[in-house]
Design an enzyme around this catalytic site. Structure first.
Site, PDB file in Angstrom:
ATOM      1  N   SER A 232      33.519  20.356  -7.912  1.00 53.66           N
ATOM      2  CA  SER A 232      32.104  20.484  -7.548  1.00 53.66           C
ATOM      3  C   SER A 232      31.667  21.912  -7.832  1.00 53.66           C
ATOM      4  O   SER A 232      32.497  22.842  -7.817  1.00 53.66           O
ATOM      5  CB  SER A 232      31.953  20.193  -6.049  1.00 53.66           C
ATOM      6  OG  SER A 232      30.729  20.689  -5.564  1.00 53.66           O
TER       7      SER A 232
ATOM      8  N   TYR B 148      34.799  22.732   2.559  1.00 56.99           N
ATOM      9  CA  TYR B 148      34.573  21.889   1.370  1.00 56.99           C
ATOM     10  C   TYR B 148      34.776  22.708   0.097  1.00 56.99           C
ATOM     11  O   TYR B 148      35.489  22.288  -0.820  1.00 56.99           O
ATOM     12  CB  TYR B 148      33.163  21.304   1.411  1.00 56.99           C
ATOM     13  CG  TYR B 148      32.828  20.417   0.221  1.00 56.99           C
ATOM     14  CD1 TYR B 148      33.491  19.206   0.006  1.00 56.99           C
ATOM     15  CD2 TYR B 148      31.839  20.790  -0.698  1.00 56.99           C
ATOM     16  CE1 TYR B 148      33.179  18.393  -1.086  1.00 56.99           C
ATOM     17  CE2 TYR B 148      31.521  19.982  -1.788  1.00 56.99           C
ATOM     18  CZ  TYR B 148      32.193  18.791  -1.976  1.00 56.99           C
ATOM     19  OH  TYR B 148      31.888  17.984  -3.062  1.00 56.99           O
TER      20      TYR B 148
HETATM   21  N1  NAP Z   1      27.486  13.196  -5.122  1.00 50.90           N
HETATM   22  C1  NAP Z   1      27.384  14.459  -5.476  1.00 50.90           C
HETATM   23  O1  NAP Z   1      26.278  15.025  -5.584  1.00 50.90           O
HETATM   24  C2  NAP Z   1      28.635  15.258  -5.783  1.00 50.90           C
HETATM   25  C3  NAP Z   1      28.493  16.594  -6.180  1.00 50.90           C
HETATM   26  C4  NAP Z   1      29.643  17.329  -6.463  1.00 50.90           C
HETATM   27  C5  NAP Z   1      30.890  16.737  -6.361  1.00 50.90           C
HETATM   28  N2  NAP Z   1      30.993  15.432  -5.960  1.00 50.90           N
HETATM   29  C6  NAP Z   1      32.347  14.861  -5.845  1.00 50.90           C
HETATM   30  O2  NAP Z   1      32.368  13.582  -6.434  1.00 50.90           O
HETATM   31  C7  NAP Z   1      33.425  12.809  -5.860  1.00 50.90           C
HETATM   32  C8  NAP Z   1      32.936  11.388  -5.594  1.00 50.90           C
HETATM   33  O3  NAP Z   1      31.991  11.439  -4.546  1.00 50.90           O
HETATM   34  P1  NAP Z   1      30.682  10.516  -4.487  1.00 50.90           P
HETATM   35  O4  NAP Z   1      29.524  11.412  -4.550  1.00 50.90           O
HETATM   36  O5  NAP Z   1      30.778   9.381  -5.408  1.00 50.90           O
HETATM   37  O6  NAP Z   1      30.743  10.027  -2.963  1.00 50.90           O
HETATM   38  P2  NAP Z   1      31.269   8.678  -2.289  1.00 50.90           P
HETATM   39  O7  NAP Z   1      30.508   7.512  -2.787  1.00 50.90           O
HETATM   40  O8  NAP Z   1      31.275   8.959  -0.828  1.00 50.90           O
HETATM   41  O9  NAP Z   1      32.725   8.556  -2.863  1.00 50.90           O
HETATM   42  C9  NAP Z   1      33.813   9.233  -2.302  1.00 50.90           C
HETATM   43  C10 NAP Z   1      34.973   8.273  -2.220  1.00 50.90           C
HETATM   44  O10 NAP Z   1      36.057   8.972  -1.610  1.00 50.90           O
HETATM   45  C11 NAP Z   1      36.823   8.019  -0.948  1.00 50.90           C
HETATM   46  N3  NAP Z   1      37.578   8.613   0.153  1.00 50.90           N
HETATM   47  C12 NAP Z   1      37.128   9.358   1.183  1.00 50.90           C
HETATM   48  N4  NAP Z   1      38.132   9.661   2.013  1.00 50.90           N
HETATM   49  C13 NAP Z   1      39.254   9.100   1.480  1.00 50.90           C
HETATM   50  C14 NAP Z   1      40.606   9.036   1.874  1.00 50.90           C
HETATM   51  N5  NAP Z   1      41.044   9.609   3.006  1.00 50.90           N
HETATM   52  N6  NAP Z   1      41.467   8.369   1.084  1.00 50.90           N
HETATM   53  C15 NAP Z   1      41.061   7.755  -0.048  1.00 50.90           C
HETATM   54  N7  NAP Z   1      39.788   7.768  -0.465  1.00 50.90           N
HETATM   55  C16 NAP Z   1      38.897   8.436   0.296  1.00 50.90           C
HETATM   56  C17 NAP Z   1      35.856   6.957  -0.434  1.00 50.90           C
HETATM   57  O11 NAP Z   1      36.519   5.749  -0.636  1.00 50.90           O
HETATM   58  P3  NAP Z   1      36.861   4.670   0.474  1.00 50.90           P
HETATM   59  O12 NAP Z   1      35.955   4.952   1.648  1.00 50.90           O
HETATM   60  O13 NAP Z   1      36.630   3.391  -0.253  1.00 50.90           O
HETATM   61  O14 NAP Z   1      38.317   4.874   0.761  1.00 50.90           O
HETATM   62  C18 NAP Z   1      34.687   7.042  -1.380  1.00 50.90           C
HETATM   63  O15 NAP Z   1      34.645   5.911  -2.231  1.00 50.90           O
HETATM   64  C19 NAP Z   1      33.890  13.568  -4.628  1.00 50.90           C
HETATM   65  O16 NAP Z   1      35.108  14.211  -4.898  1.00 50.90           O
HETATM   66  C20 NAP Z   1      32.789  14.605  -4.416  1.00 50.90           C
HETATM   67  O17 NAP Z   1      33.258  15.785  -3.790  1.00 50.90           O
HETATM   68  C21 NAP Z   1      29.893  14.683  -5.677  1.00 50.90           C
END
Ligand code: NAP
Length: 321
Positions: free
Chosen positions: A161, A187
């Protein structure tokens, strides 16, 4: 990250994951996407499977991936299966590793949690953002090392990120045991740790045919923002005064947010490239970390000394659990 020229691609920041893989055939390639049941991860899974890959969605609750699995149940593209993985529980990581048979061509470390408001600990006593976003993925990738090597040519992708710009890894107190806990610092530290993981892999596993690169996906509305209060969402420009979600022009769709993930996991443009950090489908510039930069990768996130320290730290805490 390196003295070599920054890698560029023809893709703009608005390209979708499907556009990145247009014409790429991933038939016979076996891939894992952690957190693949929602958000950016689900779009990553879809694009890889559409290109013919056999994709495993690693999720805490495999039932959540049932719809995705169903989408690709018929003939004509790749396939999707779901398997249980809780990155904050090392027993679960060990069970996932033990259950993986055969070669592994790509591991996308996508799962993550953000800005957990208070200092929560896992069963091992680790701060939960560091544990989920970094230590669990370290244990997973290390456990699957021989399966990655068995593929002959394999890629590790870490979804980091822009938050990596804001904090390095605190060598004295990575678990916030003595310093005051701050949700964003925790984070940011965990996202820096993810970049240092790819630097560490690049330094250790190149001879095994394994490359590793990290990325920032951009800003995308997903479940990730669930811990943010309304004032924080407004500060991001993502909520109006009445509490309705709004999408600023700089936000991406999930399919655009998954683009850099699939670029690094599967595009021929990345063949042999390792130890680097990308945003908007281009390699990023190395910049000093701190509160100001809006783009780039922080020096503290690509420092080989920090990468080696963190690798040793992770090995030590994993073996002392
Ligand atoms: N959205 C943004 O603007 C943004 C910006 C920068 C970086 N990111 C990064 O992008 C990645 C994906 O995030 P997203 O935005 O798509 O959010 P999201 O929909 O909340 O996806 C995150 C996923 O992480 C999984 N997760 C959480 N805790 C876990 C655990 N203990 N074990 C296994 N899986 C776990 C959840 O899966 P389950 O609940 O199904 O297990 C969920 O599907 C993350 O690493 C985030 O930091 C996102």
């Amino acid at each position: 990250m390196t003295a070599t020229a920054r890698l560029t691609t023809p893709f703009t920041a608005r390209a979708t994951a499907a556009e990145i893989l247009d014409g790429v055939d991933l038939t016979g390639r076996r891939m894992i996407v952690t957190g693949g049941a929602s958000g950016i991860g689900a779009e990553t899974v879809r694009a890889l499977a559409r290109a013919g890959a056999e994709v495993t969605v690693a999720t805490r609750d495999p039932d959540r991936a049932a719809g995705l699995v169903e989408e690709f149940a018929g003939p004509g593209a790749g396939s999707i299966r779901a398997a249980a993985l809780d990155l904050a529980d090392l027993t679960s990581v060990d069970a996932f590793v033990a259950g993986w048979q055969g070669p592994l061509h790509a591991l996308v470390a996508n799962a993550g949690i953000m800005a957990v408001p208070d200092r929560r600990l896992t069963a091992e006593g680790w701060e939960i953002q560091l544990a989920t976003n970094y230590l669990g993925h370290f244990a997973l990738v290390r456990g699957l090392h021989d399966r990655l090597r068995a593929a002959g040519s394999a890629r590790v992708v870490v979804v980091s990120s822009g938050a990596q710009l804001r904090a390095g890894v605190d060598f004295d107190d990575p678990q916030f045991a003595r310093r005051p806990y701050d949700p964003w610092t925790a984070y940011s530290q965990s996202k820096t740790a993810g970049v240092l993981l790819v630097v560490g892999i690049a330094r250790r596993w190149a001879a095994d045919g394994i490359t590793a690169n990290a990325l920032a996906p951009g800003y995308i509305h997903t479940n990730l923002q669930r811990h943010l209060d309304d004032d924080t969402m407004r500060a991001f420009g993502a909520m109006d005064e009445a509490g309705n979600l709004i999408t600023p022009s700089y936000y991406k769709s999930p399919a655009q947010g998954a683009a850099t993930s699939v670029l690094l996991a599967a595009s021929p443009l990345l063949e042999g490239v390792t130890g680097r950090y990308f945003e908007d489908n281009q390699e990023a510039e190395v910049v000093p970390g701190g509160p100001d930069p809006a783009a780039g990768v922080a020096e503290h996130a690509v420092d080989p000394v920090a990468a080696d320290w963190l690798w040793a730290y992770a090995e030590q805490v994993l073996t002392s659990r």
